[in-house]
Scaffold this active site. Structure first.
Site, short mmCIF file in Angstrom:
data_model
loop_
_atom_site.label_atom_id
_atom_site.label_comp_id
_atom_site.label_asym_id
_atom_site.label_seq_id
_atom_site.Cartn_x
_atom_site.Cartn_y
_atom_site.Cartn_z
N ARG A 146 112.63 52.30 39.19
CA ARG A 146 111.81 52.79 40.29
C ARG A 146 110.52 53.32 39.71
O ARG A 146 110.53 54.11 38.76
CB ARG A 146 112.53 53.88 41.08
CG ARG A 146 111.59 54.59 42.05
CD ARG A 146 112.30 55.48 43.01
NE ARG A 146 113.02 54.71 44.03
CZ ARG A 146 113.55 55.25 45.13
NH1 ARG A 146 113.42 56.53 45.36
NH2 ARG A 146 114.19 54.50 46.01
N HIS A 152 111.69 46.97 47.91
CA HIS A 152 112.89 47.78 47.66
C HIS A 152 114.07 46.91 48.11
O HIS A 152 114.68 47.15 49.15
CB HIS A 152 112.78 49.07 48.48
CG HIS A 152 113.76 50.14 48.11
ND1 HIS A 152 114.86 49.92 47.28
CD2 HIS A 152 113.83 51.45 48.49
CE1 HIS A 152 115.54 51.04 47.17
NE2 HIS A 152 114.94 51.98 47.88
N ARG A 175 119.38 58.90 47.33
CA ARG A 175 120.32 57.84 47.69
C ARG A 175 120.38 56.72 46.67
O ARG A 175 121.46 56.31 46.22
CB ARG A 175 119.92 57.21 49.04
CG ARG A 175 120.30 58.02 50.23
CD ARG A 175 119.28 57.82 51.34
NE ARG A 175 118.11 58.61 50.99
CZ ARG A 175 117.91 59.85 51.42
NH1 ARG A 175 118.73 60.39 52.27
NH2 ARG A 175 116.87 60.55 51.02
N THR A 176 119.22 56.18 46.33
CA THR A 176 119.21 54.95 45.53
C THR A 176 119.79 55.21 44.14
O THR A 176 120.65 54.47 43.66
CB THR A 176 117.76 54.41 45.43
OG1 THR A 176 117.24 54.30 46.75
CG2 THR A 176 117.74 53.06 44.75
N LYS A 206 105.16 61.00 25.20
CA LYS A 206 104.45 61.03 23.91
C LYS A 206 103.58 59.79 23.74
O LYS A 206 103.22 59.43 22.63
CB LYS A 206 105.45 61.10 22.76
CG LYS A 206 106.39 62.29 22.80
CD LYS A 206 107.30 62.24 21.58
CE LYS A 206 108.45 63.23 21.67
NZ LYS A 206 109.47 62.97 20.65
#
Ligand code: NCD
Length: 318
Positions: A115, A144, A65-66, A93
């Site tokens: 996120r 959030h 969703r986000t 890396k």
């Protein structure tokens, strides 16, 4: 604050949390999201508010969703959306996140939607960014904020207010960034003390959630409430095994039609998704008339548009 004063107030550069957010700014974001929803209900063509701007999605954890709604929101504002492919990037890396951000920022990007599993990563990157905005799309169990705004808009639509609303949040609150942002948003807009309910091992410490009422009795927690927000068991953040099996969990903490009848007849059922049917919520409740789960998803796009526009649009267009 009147409209003129609000327009002249300095706008924040980042959105990292709803804790301590200005009440008027929060209300203005919800109003703007609702206005954008009206525009897109009749006209699907993108706006040109953020023409020439670039928004980068930096997702180090899974998302449906986000991530999708941020990408859609970016395009609908006329900006370019870039998905940063973490799995195939130089973070593999040994490059630090700060160096990754500085590298992409140097290409001329304007905002990062971040996120990450570790609490505080968006703050860390915001402190490092030279000019770009950072939006927290979920960090650990910390915050959030755009999900919190989405929940508030959905509740406000159905109830016409947030002030005085009785809301119960149920399930795995200890590991939930969604719950924390919802609590901060509800408190900012004057909801009644939020009831938090779940097994003792999945509740936060009271000191972490001042002003909330904690309990382990699900039936008591949802008695007479205006809204119930259900949460998934976030096993990926659990350090110890679940205290009981999932079948047993549903018996004690699953929302089914019988339990829902304890809340007000017009109580709204919220869930940030992803839902686990038969674990924390029964299918007939998730798909029933009191469920606002897909409204939350729909509103999420407009909330993210409002946030991006407020952080990125040129000052004279505010
Ligand atoms: C949540 C998240 O990732 O915090 N989902 C979402 O963004 N709508 C909730 C969860 O994962 O349970």
């Amino acid at each position: 604050m009147n409209a003129a004063a609000r327009d002249s107030a300095p706008r924040p550069r980042h959105l990292l949390t709803l804790a301590g957010i200005d009440r008027d700014y929060l209300a203005a974001l919800l109003d703007r999201a609702a206005a954008l929803r009206v525009r897109f209900a009749t006209d699907p063509r993108p706006l040109d508010l953020l023409d020439g701007r670039t928004v980068v999605n930096l997702f180090f954890e899974p998302s449906t969703r986000t991530r999708t709604s941020f990408e859609l929101a970016t395009r609908r504002l006329g900006a370019t959306a870039i998905h940063f492919d973490v799995a195939n990037s130089s973070t593999r890396k040994g490059e630090t996140l700060e160096d990754t951000l500085a590298t992409i920022e140097a290409m001329g990007c304007d905002a990062f939607v971040v996120r990450h599993a570790e609490n505080g990563t968006p703050e860390r990157l915001a402190a490092h960014a030279r000019h770009a905005s950072v939006i927290n799309a979920g960090d650990g169990n910390h915050a959030h904020p755009t999900q919190g705004l989405t929940d508030l808009l959905t509740l406000r639509d159905r109830k016409d207010r947030i002030d005085g609303l009785r809301v119960a949040i149920c399930g795995d609150i200890r590991h939930s960034r969604v719950a924390r942002s919802a609590i901060h948003g509800l408190q900012a807009l004057g909801a009644a003390p939020v009831r938090l309910c779940g097994p003792a091992t999945l509740l936060p410490d009271q000191a972490e959630v001042p002003g909330c009422e904690l309990g382990t009795d699900f039936d008591a927690a949802i008695e007479g409430v205006d809204a119930i927000m259900m949460l998934r068991l976030q096993k990926e953040r659990m350090t110890a095994a679940m205290p009981a099996g999932e079948g047993d969990y549903f018996k004690h903490y699953g929302l089914d039609a019988g339990r829902l009848a304890r809340a007000r007849r017009d109580a709204v059922v919220l869930h940030p998704g992803p839902i686990n049917r038969g674990v924390e919520i029964a299918t007939d409740v998730a798909d029933g008339p009191q469920s606002a789960i897909l409204d939350q998803v729909h509103n999420g796009v407009f909330v993210r548009m409002a946030v991006l526009a407020s952080l990125l649009e040129p000052a004279q267009a505010a």
